[in-house]
Design a protein around this motif. Structure first.
Motif, PDB file in Angstrom:
ATOM      1  N   PHE A   4     -43.338 -51.675  -6.602  1.00 53.00           N
ATOM      2  CA  PHE A   4     -44.466 -52.050  -5.750  1.00 53.00           C
ATOM      3  C   PHE A   4     -44.659 -50.984  -4.675  1.00 53.00           C
ATOM      4  N   ARG A   5     -45.888 -50.896  -4.148  1.00 53.41           N
ATOM      5  CA  ARG A   5     -46.213 -49.936  -3.098  1.00 53.41           C
ATOM      6  C   ARG A   5     -47.009 -50.619  -2.001  1.00 53.41           C
ATOM      7  N   PHE A   6     -46.766 -50.179  -0.786  1.00 49.07           N
ATOM      8  CA  PHE A   6     -47.583 -50.580   0.357  1.00 49.07           C
ATOM      9  C   PHE A   6     -48.743 -49.602   0.482  1.00 49.07           C
ATOM     10  N   THR A   7     -49.931 -50.122   0.730  1.00 52.00           N
ATOM     11  CA  THR A   7     -51.080 -49.266   0.993  1.00 52.00           C
ATOM     12  C   THR A   7     -51.824 -49.777   2.217  1.00 52.00           C
ATOM     13  N   LEU A   8     -52.415 -48.857   2.935  1.00 47.16           N
ATOM     14  CA  LEU A   8     -53.194 -49.176   4.123  1.00 47.16           C
ATOM     15  C   LEU A   8     -54.540 -49.733   3.685  1.00 47.16           C
ATOM     16  N   ILE A   9     -54.977 -50.805   4.311  1.00 41.63           N
ATOM     17  CA  ILE A   9     -56.298 -51.384   4.073  1.00 41.63           C
ATOM     18  C   ILE A   9     -57.178 -50.979   5.251  1.00 41.63           C
ATOM     19  N   GLY A  10     -58.219 -50.233   4.991  1.00 36.88           N
ATOM     20  CA  GLY A  10     -59.128 -49.828   6.059  1.00 36.88           C
ATOM     21  C   GLY A  10     -58.475 -48.853   7.023  1.00 36.88           C
ATOM     22  N   TRP A  45     -52.438 -54.004   5.655  1.00 29.26           N
ATOM     23  CA  TRP A  45     -51.780 -53.406   4.491  1.00 29.26           C
ATOM     24  C   TRP A  45     -51.758 -54.404   3.348  1.00 29.26           C
ATOM     25  N   GLU A  46     -51.430 -53.878   2.182  1.00 29.57           N
ATOM     26  CA  GLU A  46     -51.200 -54.744   1.028  1.00 29.57           C
ATOM     27  C   GLU A  46     -50.010 -54.199   0.247  1.00 29.57           C
ATOM     28  N   LEU A  47     -49.349 -55.100  -0.475  1.00 34.27           N
ATOM     29  CA  LEU A  47     -48.185 -54.755  -1.294  1.00 34.27           C
ATOM     30  C   LEU A  47     -48.411 -55.288  -2.696  1.00 34.27           C
ATOM     31  N   GLY A  48     -48.254 -54.401  -3.666  1.00 33.91           N
ATOM     32  CA  GLY A  48     -48.420 -54.818  -5.050  1.00 33.91           C
ATOM     33  C   GLY A  48     -47.998 -53.720  -6.000  1.00 33.91           C
ATOM     34  N   PRO A  49     -48.049 -54.017  -7.298  1.00 35.17           N
ATOM     35  CA  PRO A  49     -47.715 -52.995  -8.287  1.00 35.17           C
ATOM     36  C   PRO A  49     -48.712 -51.836  -8.195  1.00 35.17           C
ATOM     37  N   VAL A  50     -48.253 -50.647  -8.551  1.00 29.06           N
ATOM     38  CA  VAL A  50     -49.086 -49.456  -8.431  1.00 29.06           C
ATOM     39  C   VAL A  50     -50.443 -49.642  -9.098  1.00 29.06           C
ATOM     40  N   ASP A  51     -50.474 -50.192 -10.290  1.00 29.20           N
ATOM     41  CA  ASP A  51     -51.725 -50.339 -11.026  1.00 29.20           C
ATOM     42  C   ASP A  51     -52.215 -51.780 -11.108  1.00 29.20           C
ATOM     43  N   GLY A  52     -51.811 -52.609 -10.148  1.00 30.88           N
ATOM     44  CA  GLY A  52     -52.186 -54.014 -10.221  1.00 30.88           C
ATOM     45  C   GLY A  52     -52.695 -54.544  -8.895  1.00 30.88           C
ATOM     46  N   GLU A  53     -53.022 -55.817  -8.917  1.00 32.42           N
ATOM     47  CA  GLU A  53     -53.531 -56.499  -7.735  1.00 32.42           C
ATOM     48  C   GLU A  53     -52.410 -56.728  -6.729  1.00 32.42           C
TER      49      GLU A  53
END
Length: 128
Positions: A64-70, A83-91
């Motif tokens: 899983f990866r954390f990504t910045l939202i906005g 932020w959001e946390l999820g699989p690289v290629d998933g929701e």
């Protein structure tokens, strides 16, 4: 002074770094030595405590990866970002907003509010 987006991206990069040596160096650069991380599920004090939390999350959510939202924003020594946390290629399975207090440009403590899973059960931790 480092801008809010850079601070948020550095913070999330720590959670995504799987190489322990690099991650510990990133924590030392980003967190105050006596920094405190508290949320409804875990607590970490100092660089070692934060590193143990990151290791635990990576073990629980492998790949899983954390990504910045906005865009992150902030003023003075305050920072807010989502932020959001999820699989690289998933929701993303978890989304949240963090509030942090900086000291001399490094994270001193953070507060989190997030929602878990599809039913979006809310959790909140307020401390600093």
């Amino acid at each position: 002074m480092t801008d809010a987006n850079t601070n948020a991206e550095r913070y999330l990069a720590i959670w995504n770094e799987t190489d322990a040596v690099r991650r510990k160096a990133m924590i030392a650069e980003t967190w105050a030595e006596d920094g405190l991380y508290v949320d409804p599920l875990m607590r970490g004090e100092g660089h070692e405590g934060v590193d143990r939390l990151v290791e635990g999350v990576q073990a629980r959510f492998p790949g899983f990866r954390f990504t910045l939202i906005g865009a992150a924003d902030g003023y003075d020594d305050n920072l807010r970002f989502s932020w959001e946390l999820g699989p690289v290629d998933g929701e993303a399975l978890i989304k949240g907003t963090d509030f942090a207090v900086l000291e001399n440009g490094r994270l001193k403590c953070r507060i989190v509010e997030f929602a878990l899973g599809k039913d979006r059960r809310a959790a909140r931790s307020i401390w600093c």
